[in-house]
Design a protein around this motif. Structure first.
Motif, PDB file in Angstrom:
ATOM      1  N   SER A  54       0.335  -1.339   0.024  1.00 49.28           N
ATOM      2  CA  SER A  54      -0.457  -0.398  -0.088  1.00 49.28           C
ATOM      3  C   SER A  54       1.079   1.309   0.112  1.00 49.28           C
ATOM      4  N   PHE A  57       2.454   1.738  -3.738  1.00 47.70           N
ATOM      5  CA  PHE A  57       1.287   1.981  -4.631  1.00 47.70           C
ATOM      6  C   PHE A  57       0.127   3.076  -4.471  1.00 47.70           C
ATOM      7  N   ASN A  58       0.613   3.672  -3.126  1.00 54.10           N
ATOM      8  CA  ASN A  58       0.558   5.245  -2.758  1.00 54.10           C
ATOM      9  C   ASN A  58      -0.277   6.268  -3.808  1.00 54.10           C
ATOM     10  N   ARG A  59      -1.129   6.863  -4.878  1.00 55.90           N
ATOM     11  CA  ARG A  59      -1.417   7.345  -5.532  1.00 55.90           C
ATOM     12  C   ARG A  59      -0.629   9.055  -5.953  1.00 55.90           C
ATOM     13  N   LYS A  60      -0.345   9.460  -4.561  1.00 57.90           N
ATOM     14  CA  LYS A  60       0.848  10.572  -4.813  1.00 57.90           C
ATOM     15  C   LYS A  60       1.939   9.923  -4.694  1.00 57.90           C
ATOM     16  N   MET A  62       3.298   7.541  -6.657  1.00 56.29           N
ATOM     17  CA  MET A  62       2.453   7.062  -7.626  1.00 56.29           C
ATOM     18  C   MET A  62       2.999   8.336  -8.872  1.00 56.29           C
ATOM     19  N   GLU A  63       2.182   9.167  -8.888  1.00 59.79           N
ATOM     20  CA  GLU A  63       1.728  10.478  -9.457  1.00 59.79           C
ATOM     21  C   GLU A  63       3.849  11.170  -9.589  1.00 59.79           C
ATOM     22  N   LEU A 145      -5.781  -0.337  -6.056  1.00 60.10           N
ATOM     23  CA  LEU A 145      -4.847   0.593  -6.093  1.00 60.10           C
ATOM     24  C   LEU A 145      -3.450   0.413  -7.367  1.00 60.10           C
ATOM     25  N   GLU A 148      -4.682   0.488 -10.705  1.00 61.24           N
ATOM     26  CA  GLU A 148      -4.548   1.944 -11.128  1.00 61.24           C
ATOM     27  C   GLU A 148      -3.206   1.321 -11.952  1.00 61.24           C
ATOM     28  N   THR A 149      -2.471   1.645 -10.661  1.00 56.09           N
ATOM     29  CA  THR A 149      -0.570   1.408 -11.900  1.00 56.09           C
ATOM     30  C   THR A 149      -0.682   1.090 -12.824  1.00 56.09           C
ATOM     31  N   GLN A 152      -1.889   2.615 -15.550  1.00 59.13           N
ATOM     32  CA  GLN A 152      -0.956   3.581 -16.367  1.00 59.13           C
ATOM     33  C   GLN A 152       0.157   3.248 -16.604  1.00 59.13           C
TER      34      GLN A 152
END
Lengths: 389, 358
Positions: A54, A57-60, A62-63, A145, A148-149, A152
């Motif tokens: 977690s 692969f945290n969204r922020k 990954m961004e 999560l 999502e990656t 991407q």
């Protein structure tokens, strides 16, 4: 070099780290109802993997990761994994962390080197992500999560031309250049030579889209084939049967990047230092590769996206040792050649503390106060188990 | 002389199978140690032959630095020099993409290309005579900016770039007064390699070929203004290395194929399934029409090019195959114009391997 290589490097190294930790923790497993409070259980293993995944692969995070940027040095990137490995209740000391990072980097070097086509680096990544999804089957939010990656990756890399992948692979190989640590699981499988170089097979299937070598075809001005001559190529190749799937789900065909560890085929704790290649060692020490201030700034921005659960409350941080015994771990720390030491990162960061408060805050979170050594800690049980390897 | 030729071919016939018409004639010579290993780049070896002093000069890219060295026939390195790409803003020191000696009619220059720009040195690397910074102005942030692909044609040096443009520099007979005279814009993707040969007279003016990441080849007539004469479309696979010999384009691709085209028409005459992995280098021995191909599959092959007496079309036969065990070959060059010796570099390998004919 390619500014698109970092996400692939990070995800694949992260995948290798999870394979190793999973195998170490799994082999150690004690059924939940029988475990003492300080022994590793299945619940602990899942918790450690879930926490790390977690964070990874945290969204922020990954961004930040997917923003076009240059690769970090090996030393700098290690701090990211140091932080990641400590995203849960598990604790690794310097020597075990060094060893973990060595195993991860050598495994990925092997995979990138043997990739049939540069584009297949993506299949290697998908193999890692498929396996990571296997670890978190019963955590739907986490699965989401990771997917999502996945999407991407498909978005960004799915349509890249072959030339871009050539550049990405060259960039990754530059990252791994001059790294010749011998790993006994590779030596045993005869995929690595005693000088630390990998064995390159000259048989098996050719890459998808490549013809089996050995044929010369000649054409006239109209394009008709007028002559066909065979020649001895020297290898023993066969045609590729099918291309691996670049979809969200599918048969990747390629095995590189899948989990090579299992309870029956454990992580080898024995690992030799780099081969005595004086030329390349000299090169490493003279190559200007300081952790420049700018690199620290990039790193701080990247890691700002990572959320870390600090070990706190009544729970002790469980220690994981990648060596057979504590003594061996201590010896390894002392014996490690200077050019392979990653400690520079810490020193530099301290010097930068005044200049870079953000980074100082992040680095501060790395500092793990000495873990008390219980005579019957979970770490010691791991040691006992490793003795049997 | 005729008798001797006959003996050699008989020995060859005795020792080889019927499929191998060429003579197996190369053996390993002592290798030359490098200070740093070779980087995973295509065409990562440049060789300059100086017949006068019987010295061979080698140039290899390590990463942020490149190494030049000269060696006598026995392989003992005599002089070494380390070159670096000019520093600039960025997280890490800029990486070098290629070093290449350009033999002009009146002087020899060394060109070093990097992710920052183009550096031109005197042939021994002692003095940098010219620096051209790459303009990344129109590059998107996902685009890596670099120069790659170098060749000289007449008194011009041509250098390829990430954008597909080829920069043409006019080189004076001496001194540093190098001028960017032209930019050739025929390629939509990054240039991979450039090759040239002396113009063959009136009827064969094509004397330079440029290759790119999409596999597109452009054949040019050099001069005060370069003229595009032929476009040979690609097929989605990068053309990693290219050579030009007597009006024939030899192109090596990412799928292990070597293709030979008529430069003036773009017609494909020969297609060789030569290697099992991407081709990393081609070279030509112009005196004898020998072509060398090297690839990531650890093999180096030597081919003999000729023109069919009947049709006049280019034909090819396989002469020699060499496996460089566990080495992802990233550079290979003949070391003499007759193709009787060659040198090889490999990714992560801190030596230059040498082979010469027995």
């Amino acid at each position: 070099m390619s500014v698109r290589a970092l996400p692939l490097l990070f995800l694949n190294l992260g995948g290798e780290m999870l394979y190793i930790l999973d195998q170490r923790l799994r082999a150690q497993n004690i059924p939940g109802d029988k475990a003492r409070r300080d022994e590793w259980t299945e619940v602990d293993r899942k918790r450690v993997l879930n926490d790390i995944i977690s964070t990874m692969f945290n969204r922020k995070f990954m961004e930040e990761l997917f923003k076009p940027q240059e690769l970090y040095s090996k030393k700098a990137l290690r701090t990211v994994y140091d932080r990641l490995a400590h995203a849960s209740i598990m604790r690794l000391n310097q020597a075990s962390m060094d060893k973990l990072y060595d195993l991860m980097t050598m495994a990925l070097k092997y995979q990138v080197l043997l990739c049939p086509r540069p584009k297949d680096v993506l299949l290697v990544t998908f193999n890692h992500l498929d396996a990571i999804k296997g670890f978190i089957q019963d955590a739907p939010a986490l699965l989401h999560l990771v997917d999502e990656t996945f999407r991407q990756l498909l978005d960004i890399y799915g349509g890249l031309p072959a030339g871009e992948f050539h550049l990405i692979r060259q960039t990754l190989l530059t990252f791994f250049q001059d790294l010749h640590i011998r790993v006994s699981v590779f030596l045993k499988d005869r995929v690595q030579n005693s000088n630390g170089r990998f064995v390159l097979p000259v048989s098996g299937p050719v890459p998808w889209g490549t013809e089996v070598p050995g044929l010369i075809r000649m054409f006239n001005t109209k394009g008709d084939e007028v002559k066909r001559v065979e020649f001895q190529h020297g290898g023993n190749y066969v045609a590729a049967t099918k291309e691996g799937s670049f979809e969200l789900y599918g048969d990747r065909v390629l095995k590189l990047g899948t989990n090579m560890y299992s309870v029956n085929r454990p992580v080898e704790t024995h690992m030799s230092g780099p081969s005595k290649n004086l030329a390349s060692q000299t090169q490493q020490s003279i190559a200007p590769n300081p952790l420049a201030k700018e690199e620290l700034n990039f790193l701080a921005r990247l890691m700002g996206g990572m959320e870390i659960k600090k070990p706190g409350g009544p729970e002790p941080g469980f220690r994981l040792n990648l060596f057979t015994t504590d003594e061996e771990e201590e010896q390894a720390a002392l014996r490690r050649p200077e050019e392979l030491s990653y400690e520079v990162v810490n020193i530099q960061a301290t010097q930068d503390q005044q200049r870079n408060e953000e980074l100082a805050r992040i680095m501060g979170e790395f500092e793990i106060t000495d873990q008390p050594r219980w005579s019957a800690s979970k770490g010691d049980d791991l040691l006992a188990m490793m003795d049997e390897l | 002389m005729a008798v001797r030729t006959c003996v050699v071919s008989m020995v060859a016939a005795d020792s080889e199978g019927p499929k191998d018409s060429g003579v197996r004639m190369f053996r390993r010579e002592p290798s030359i140690p490098l200070r740093g290993s070779a980087a995973a780049l295509c065409n990562n070896l440049s060789v300059l032959q100086l017949p006068v002093r019987n010295l061979t000069h080698f140039g290899v890219v390590h990463g942020p630095s490149a190494q030049l060295l000269s060696a006598a026939p026995e392989g003992v390195p005599l002089a070494q020099r380390q070159l670096h790409a000019k520093e600039g803003a960025g997280v890490s020191p800029p990486l070098i993409t290629q070093v290449h000696w350009c033999v002009l009619p009146f002087r020899v220059l060394l060109v070093l290309t990097s992710h920052r720009g183009i550096q031109v040195y005197e042939s021994d690397g002692s003095v940098m005579v010219y620096w051209h910074a790459l303009d990344s102005g129109d590059a998107s942030p996902v685009q890596a900016v670099f120069a790659r692909g170098v060749a000289s044609s007449g008194h011009f040096i041509c250098v390829g770039t990430w954008s597909g443009r080829v920069l043409v520099f006019d080189i004076p007979a001496k001194g540093p007064n190098i001028v960017l005279s032209e930019e050739l814009a025929a390629h939509p993707t990054s240039i991979t390699d450039i090759a040239s040969e002396p113009a063959q007279g009136q009827d064969c003016m094509a004397d330079m070929v440029t290759a790119d990441d999409s596999g597109l080849l452009c054949v040019w007539q050099s001069g005060p203004e370069f003229k595009l004469s032929t476009r040979i479309p690609g097929f989605g696979v990068p053309c990693t290395s290219v050579q030009l010999w007597q009006g024939t384009v030899a192109a090596g691709y990412g799928n292990g194929q070597v293709r030979l085209y008529e430069a003036s028409t773009g017609i494909l005459h020969v297609q060789i399934n030569a290697h099992a992995r991407a081709i990393s280098a081609l070279d030509l021995a112009p005196e004898v029409g020998k072509l060398l191909s090297a690839a990531e599959d650890t093999f180096v092959h030597i081919w003999k090019l000729s023109r069919s007496p009947e049709s006049g079309h280019i034909e090819v036969e396989h002469c020699h195959g060499e496996c460089v065990s566990d080495t992802q070959v990233c550079g290979a060059r003949f070391c003499d114009p007759s193709g009787s010796s060659f040198a090889v570099t490999g990714y992560d390998l801190a030596e230059i391997l040498r082979f010469s004919s027995v």
